[in-house]
Design an enzyme around this catalytic site. Structure first.
Site, short mmCIF file in Angstrom:
data_model
loop_
_atom_site.label_atom_id
_atom_site.label_comp_id
_atom_site.label_asym_id
_atom_site.label_seq_id
_atom_site.Cartn_x
_atom_site.Cartn_y
_atom_site.Cartn_z
N GLU A 1 0.90 -1.21 0.18
CA GLU A 1 -0.02 -0.17 -0.13
C GLU A 1 0.91 1.22 -0.02
O GLU A 1 1.74 1.35 0.84
CB GLU A 1 -0.98 0.02 1.33
CG GLU A 1 -2.02 1.09 1.37
CD GLU A 1 -2.54 0.98 2.63
OE1 GLU A 1 -2.93 -0.11 3.21
OE2 GLU A 1 -3.19 1.92 3.02
N ASP B 1 -5.95 10.34 9.12
CA ASP B 1 -4.47 10.02 9.50
C ASP B 1 -4.20 10.70 10.72
O ASP B 1 -4.48 11.87 11.11
CB ASP B 1 -3.45 10.25 8.39
CG ASP B 1 -3.86 8.96 7.11
OD1 ASP B 1 -3.74 7.81 7.53
OD2 ASP B 1 -3.89 9.61 6.29
#
Lengths: 287, 427
Positions: free
Chosen positions: A63, A74
């Site tokens: 990823e 995040d």
């Protein structure tokens, strides 16, 4: 252009690498290790070295985070990774170029881009999907594009054979689950914690209860991310589901090798790859 | 119904520029105003915003909810706020205008609200909603600190723990409001990421919300964010325009000709404009923050003038961004206007041409700030000082019979240190 690029490749057509990899792992009787790196973090050359080294270190899928100024989902570790990447000149186009270079030496390891919608819209959704497929990208995680807003990208992605991988959270109720799963392909990314990346660890018992609930609604492989940090946790996640995504823990290790200016040192790529090896060993350990 | 009118040439661009029969029916069920708005959030947030939408729709249909909100507005906030004929500003501008020119300028005095700005209108609505939803704590983002103070105030009144996210840069330049929030019992979290201003505070509030879904309500301060926030905040702030309508009918026997309001996220402007959107003769001017000038790259916060459409903070709208879709930091003398986006309904009204979006620079706002203080005895916040700066430009060009209403959406107490520093005063 993209058609010729994929046709000349002998192995698997774009878009089916993810399915092929999960089928192979199922035959092997184990789950996947999906390590994460942020493009251009801390610089293009180092992140390219990490990307190239990942399959050899035991990554089953990879990823790649696409840096964005405002990564809403995040935590601090990946926020900083994105800021370093942007400072090093990361763009969406540059990230696709990294995948193209990686593909020249690896035609089998699936690559998933994880990012936010605005850089894609700015690039042009249709052009992006075509360029991503031609570069050798297999799947997309677009964090802020729920099924309700996917019209701008999903039809183009389907036409190009790119999977749209979606997040399912502990807060996703039964009614919502079908909406999300119906709009998913490739695999399902189960968010192990209610929160942002890299902030807490997943609770093993909760995972063992959650995965069968999703399994009842889909035939897609299910992988667990957010809160998978140690080899032990990765091994457990890969056993109760079809794979473990490890991101913040790897970035944290990598960032500890950087100098005070946030630049790579000679051991930077190796430190991250060594940790991938440790995670891979745990995922491959006999059940 | 008359056929929808397509602006010539726009079909090719595939832009939704159909002129609607009404400008007041949006958003649609998906939270869209034309192509703007929506719900561009991570799946982890999706159940939360759907829950807020359901709860808001139910509350809106409940007369008891409305009655309680209006009771608070009357007896706690001090509404209706007056509509003040700013006679000395009017005369001052007429003195420089050609004979017969110089519009009559009114201020809608939302700076007189409890807590000193319009923000409290929508905060009280949202806190009542949070109570109704059974939420136990409140979070908010704030730029200038006005929304944070309003939220901390309502939380004190309703005995709810409150956490306010504020960019570290704004914490430094809005010290009086930081201290106010603390006095009111709120926790203020200084956000260090990015340029440490309003956009970063909003990122952090969204992250915190995802991690605390069970018991927490996110009280957004402007007409932006994922659906239903833009429509919900607009509905609550529309009390400003509804009052203005009735007050102007009483004062002048007719509707105003021109409405002027400052635009950061756009909540005070949306509140003033919305009740008038279908009155074709009412001209509306939204004044963005021109900073050092809209021709500078990152020296302004005028998203509609200097930005282009994109997706941030849950909605599609005009954004300040570079050619790669990375969000740019805006700049304004006013911390409340320093936001790289704008409410999606404004983006829609901009493309339709229903509202004109202009801008005023830091220097123009600073001059208006001082002028208003001396002429009217009203120290305005730096946000409405931008609106006044445009009134100063436009009023002398309009006939004396023209009625202008400017939204005095906040008072300047919070800004006196910033302004003093800029004027070279030391304390």
């Amino acid at each position: 252009m993209s058609a010729t690029a994929t046709e000349t490749r002998p192995v698997v057509a774009t878009g089916s690498r993810i399915a092929a990899r999960f089928a192979a792992l199922r035959a092997e009787g184990r789950g996947a290790l999906i390590p994460f790196l942020e493009a251009y973090d801390p610089d293009r050359a180092t992140s390219m070295e990490i990307l190239r080294g990942m399959p050899g270190a035991g990554a089953d899928l990879i990823e790649i985070g696409v840096p964005f100024t405002d990564p809403m989902a995040d935590g601090p570790i990946i926020q900083l990774a994105g800021q370093r990447g942007l400072k090093a000149g990361a763009t969406l186009g540059g990230t696709l170029e990294m995948v193209r270079e990686f593909r020249a030496g690896d035609s089998e390891t699936p690559v998933i881009l994880m990012g936010y919608l605005n850089p894609i819209l700015s690039y042009g959704a249709e052009r992006f999907v075509a360029d991503a497929a031609s570069a050798g990208v297999d799947g997309l995680i677009v964090v802020d594009m729920p099924p309700e807003e996917a019209e701008v990208l999903a039809p183009h992605a389907a036409a190009a054979g790119l999977d749209i991988i979606r997040l399912v959270a502990p807060t996703t109720d039964a009614a919502r689950l079908d909406v999300v799963l119906n709009a998913s392909s490739g695999f399902v990314y189960y968010v192990a914690i209610t929160g942002i990346t890299g902030t807490r660890s997943a609770d093993p018992a909760a995972l063992e209860a959650a995965i069968p609930r999703i399994r009842a609604h889909t035939d897609l492989p299910i992988c667990i991310g957010f809160g998978v940090r140690t080899p032990e946790q990765a091994g457990h996640a890969a056993r109760v589901s079809d794979g473990a995504v490890v991101a913040s823990a790897l970035i944290e290790t990598m960032s500890r090798t950087l100098d005070s200016e946030g630049r790579a040192t000679p051991g930077t790529a190796q430190a991250m790859l060594d940790q991938v090896r440790a995670l891979a060993a745990a995922v491959r350990a006999p059940r | 119904m008359p056929p929808a009118h397509l602006s010539p040439g726009n079909a090719k661009l595939n832009k939704p520029l159909t002129r609607p029969n009404t400008f007041r029916s949006g958003p649609d069920a998906a939270g869209k105003f034309g192509g703007f708005g929506g719900r561009y959030v991570a799946e982890t947030l999706m159940p939360l915003i759907l829950e807020v939408e359901q709860a808001y729709n139910a509350a809106k249909a409940d007369p008891a909810f409305d009655a309680e909100w209006r009771r608070l507005l009357t007896h706690y906030v001090g509404r209706p706020s007056p509509l003040w004929y700013a006679e000395r500003v009017t005369e001052h501008l007429r003195a420089e205008a050609a004979p017969g020119m110089g519009a009559k300028v009114y201020f809608k005095r939302d700076e007189l609200n409890h807590t000193g700005a319009h923000k409290i209108n929508a905060v009280l609505g949202q806190i009542l909603l949070a109570k109704r939803m059974g939420k136990k704590r409140i979070i908010a983002e704030t730029g200038a600190g006005q929304h944070g103070v309003a939220t901390a105030t309502a939380c004190a009144l309703f005995n709810l723990p409150c956490t306010v996210f504020m960019g570290a840069t704004d914490v430094a330049r809005q010290q009086p409001n930081v201290f106010r929030m603390k006095l009111l019992g709120a926790e203020v979290v200084a956000v260090e990421s990015g340029a440490a201003t309003l956009k970063d505070a909003m990122n952090e509030a969204l992250r915190h919300w995802v991690a605390n879904v069970e018991d927490t309500y996110y009280c957004i301060g402007t007409v932006a964010g994922p659906h239903p926030y833009p429509v919900m905040v607009r509905d609550f702030q529309s009390v400003i325009g509804s009052e203005t309508r009735a007050q102007m009918m009483e004062a002048e026997g007719r509707l105003p000709d021109v409405l002027v309001a400052a635009i950061g996220g756009g909540s005070n402007a949306m509140g003033l404009f919305h009740p008038f959107l279908d009155d074709a003769d009412v001209r509306m001017l939204g004044v963005e923050a021109g900073g050092h000038g809209v021709d500078t790259v990152t020296g302004h916060a005028a998203s509609l003038t200097g930005g282009r459409p994109g997706v941030l903070h849950g909605n599609r709208t005009y954004l300040l961004q570079d050619e790669h879709g990375q969000i740019l930091e805006g700049h304004s003398i006013s911390a409340g206007l320093d936001y790289p986006g704008v409410g999606p309904e404004h983006a829609w009204l901009h493309e339709l041409g229903r509202v004109e979006y202009v801008n005023a620079t830091d220097d123009e706002a600073l001059a208006a700030f001082q002028l208003c203080s001396r002429l009217e005895g009203i120290i305005p916040a730096l946000e409405p000082a931008h609106a006044l700066a445009h009134v100063i430009k436009v009023a002398p060009t309009l006939p004396e019979s023209t009625l202008i209403v400017m939204n005095m959406c906040g008072r300047g107490d919070k800004d006196i240190f910033t302004v003093a520093r800029l004027l070279g005063e030391e304390f």
